[in-house]
Motif scaffolding. Sequence first.
Motif, short mmCIF file in Angstrom:
data_model
loop_
_atom_site.label_atom_id
_atom_site.label_comp_id
_atom_site.label_asym_id
_atom_site.label_seq_id
_atom_site.Cartn_x
_atom_site.Cartn_y
_atom_site.Cartn_z
N MET A 207 0.84 -1.19 0.00
CA MET A 207 0.00 0.00 0.00
C MET A 207 0.88 1.24 0.00
SD MET A 207 -3.38 -0.57 2.23
CE MET A 207 -4.50 -0.14 0.93
N LEU A 208 0.38 2.27 -0.65
CA LEU A 208 1.07 3.56 -0.70
C LEU A 208 0.40 4.52 0.27
CD1 LEU A 208 1.34 3.92 -4.58
CD2 LEU A 208 3.15 3.28 -3.00
N ASN A 209 1.13 5.54 0.67
CA ASN A 209 0.60 6.60 1.52
C ASN A 209 0.51 7.87 0.70
OD1 ASN A 209 0.54 5.14 4.04
ND2 ASN A 209 2.76 5.25 4.00
N GLY A 210 -0.48 8.70 1.02
CA GLY A 210 -0.63 9.97 0.32
C GLY A 210 -1.70 10.81 0.96
N SER A 211 -2.17 11.80 0.21
CA SER A 211 -3.24 12.65 0.70
C SER A 211 -4.15 13.06 -0.46
CB SER A 211 -2.67 13.90 1.40
OG SER A 211 -1.87 14.64 0.52
N ILE A 212 -5.39 13.33 -0.11
CA ILE A 212 -6.37 13.76 -1.11
C ILE A 212 -5.96 15.15 -1.60
CG2 ILE A 212 -8.79 14.33 -1.54
CD1 ILE A 212 -8.41 11.36 -0.96
N LYS A 213 -5.83 15.30 -2.90
CA LYS A 213 -5.44 16.59 -3.48
C LYS A 213 -6.66 17.41 -3.88
CE LYS A 213 -2.96 18.73 -7.29
NZ LYS A 213 -2.13 18.50 -8.48
N LYS A 214 -7.57 16.76 -4.60
CA LYS A 214 -8.73 17.48 -5.13
C LYS A 214 -9.89 16.50 -5.25
CE LYS A 214 -10.23 20.09 -9.16
NZ LYS A 214 -9.84 20.63 -10.46
N VAL A 215 -11.10 16.99 -5.01
CA VAL A 215 -12.30 16.19 -5.13
C VAL A 215 -13.28 16.94 -6.03
CG1 VAL A 215 -14.23 15.14 -3.90
CG2 VAL A 215 -11.98 15.21 -2.83
N VAL A 216 -13.84 16.25 -7.02
CA VAL A 216 -14.85 16.82 -7.90
C VAL A 216 -16.16 16.10 -7.56
CG1 VAL A 216 -15.51 17.31 -10.29
CG2 VAL A 216 -13.08 17.20 -9.66
N VAL A 217 -16.87 16.63 -6.58
CA VAL A 217 -18.06 15.98 -6.03
C VAL A 217 -19.11 15.72 -7.10
CG1 VAL A 217 -19.94 16.21 -4.36
CG2 VAL A 217 -17.64 16.95 -3.74
N GLU A 218 -19.36 16.71 -7.95
CA GLU A 218 -20.41 16.59 -8.97
C GLU A 218 -20.14 15.43 -9.93
OE1 GLU A 218 -18.14 19.63 -9.47
OE2 GLU A 218 -18.98 19.90 -7.50
N ARG A 219 -18.88 15.08 -10.14
CA ARG A 219 -18.53 14.06 -11.11
C ARG A 219 -18.13 12.74 -10.46
NH1 ARG A 219 -15.81 16.10 -15.94
NH2 ARG A 219 -16.54 14.12 -16.75
N GLY A 220 -17.98 12.73 -9.13
CA GLY A 220 -17.72 11.48 -8.42
C GLY A 220 -16.29 10.97 -8.48
N PHE A 221 -15.33 11.88 -8.63
CA PHE A 221 -13.94 11.44 -8.64
C PHE A 221 -13.04 12.48 -8.00
CE2 PHE A 221 -14.30 13.78 -12.66
CZ PHE A 221 -13.14 14.56 -12.65
N GLY A 222 -11.76 12.14 -7.89
CA GLY A 222 -10.79 13.05 -7.33
C GLY A 222 -9.38 12.58 -7.63
N PHE A 223 -8.42 13.22 -6.96
CA PHE A 223 -7.02 12.90 -7.17
C PHE A 223 -6.30 12.79 -5.84
CE2 PHE A 223 -8.53 14.96 -10.96
CZ PHE A 223 -8.06 14.12 -11.96
N ILE A 224 -5.37 11.86 -5.79
CA ILE A 224 -4.54 11.64 -4.61
C ILE A 224 -3.10 11.92 -5.01
CG2 ILE A 224 -3.64 9.90 -3.02
CD1 ILE A 224 -6.32 8.43 -3.34
N VAL A 225 -2.34 12.56 -4.12
CA VAL A 225 -0.91 12.73 -4.32
C VAL A 225 -0.22 11.79 -3.35
CG1 VAL A 225 1.05 14.30 -4.16
CG2 VAL A 225 -1.12 15.13 -5.01
N ALA A 226 0.55 10.86 -3.91
CA ALA A 226 1.31 9.92 -3.09
C ALA A 226 2.47 10.65 -2.43
CB ALA A 226 1.83 8.76 -3.94
N ASP A 227 3.01 10.07 -1.36
CA ASP A 227 4.12 10.70 -0.66
C ASP A 227 5.34 10.89 -1.56
OD1 ASP A 227 2.59 10.91 1.61
OD2 ASP A 227 3.57 9.26 2.68
N ASP A 228 5.45 10.09 -2.63
CA ASP A 228 6.58 10.24 -3.56
C ASP A 228 6.31 11.30 -4.63
OD1 ASP A 228 4.82 9.02 -5.34
OD2 ASP A 228 6.05 7.24 -5.64
N GLY A 229 5.15 11.97 -4.58
CA GLY A 229 4.83 13.05 -5.50
C GLY A 229 4.00 12.66 -6.70
N LYS A 230 3.82 11.35 -6.95
CA LYS A 230 3.00 10.93 -8.08
C LYS A 230 1.53 11.17 -7.78
CE LYS A 230 6.17 7.43 -9.77
NZ LYS A 230 6.37 6.00 -10.03
N GLU A 231 0.78 11.50 -8.82
CA GLU A 231 -0.64 11.80 -8.67
C GLU A 231 -1.48 10.67 -9.27
OE1 GLU A 231 -3.47 15.27 -10.35
OE2 GLU A 231 -1.65 15.94 -9.35
N TYR A 232 -2.55 10.29 -8.57
CA TYR A 232 -3.41 9.20 -9.01
C TYR A 232 -4.87 9.63 -9.00
CZ TYR A 232 0.67 6.31 -8.19
OH TYR A 232 1.94 5.78 -8.22
#
Length: 67
Positions: free
Chosen positions: A1-26
């Motif tokens: 498992m990777l660690n990270g934090s929620i970067k952005k959430v688009v509630v209306e569309r049901g998705f978002g982005f996570i930034v992993a501790d290594d800087g990669k975005e998912y």
Amino acid sequence: MLNGSIKKVVVERGFGFIVADDGKEYFFHRSSLDSSLEFDRLGGGEKVTFDVERSDKGPRACQVKAA
């Protein structure tokens, strides 16, 4: 498992982005959240753990849980 934090959430569309501790975005979809997180209450900055799976649009976060 990777660690990270929620970067952005688009509630209306049901998705978002996570930034992993290594800087990669998912990308993540609300259906990939564990019951420890409520999609409609995410505001960004929440610490999470997650796995990565392949999709036809590239890697995405799955099994996203509160850290």
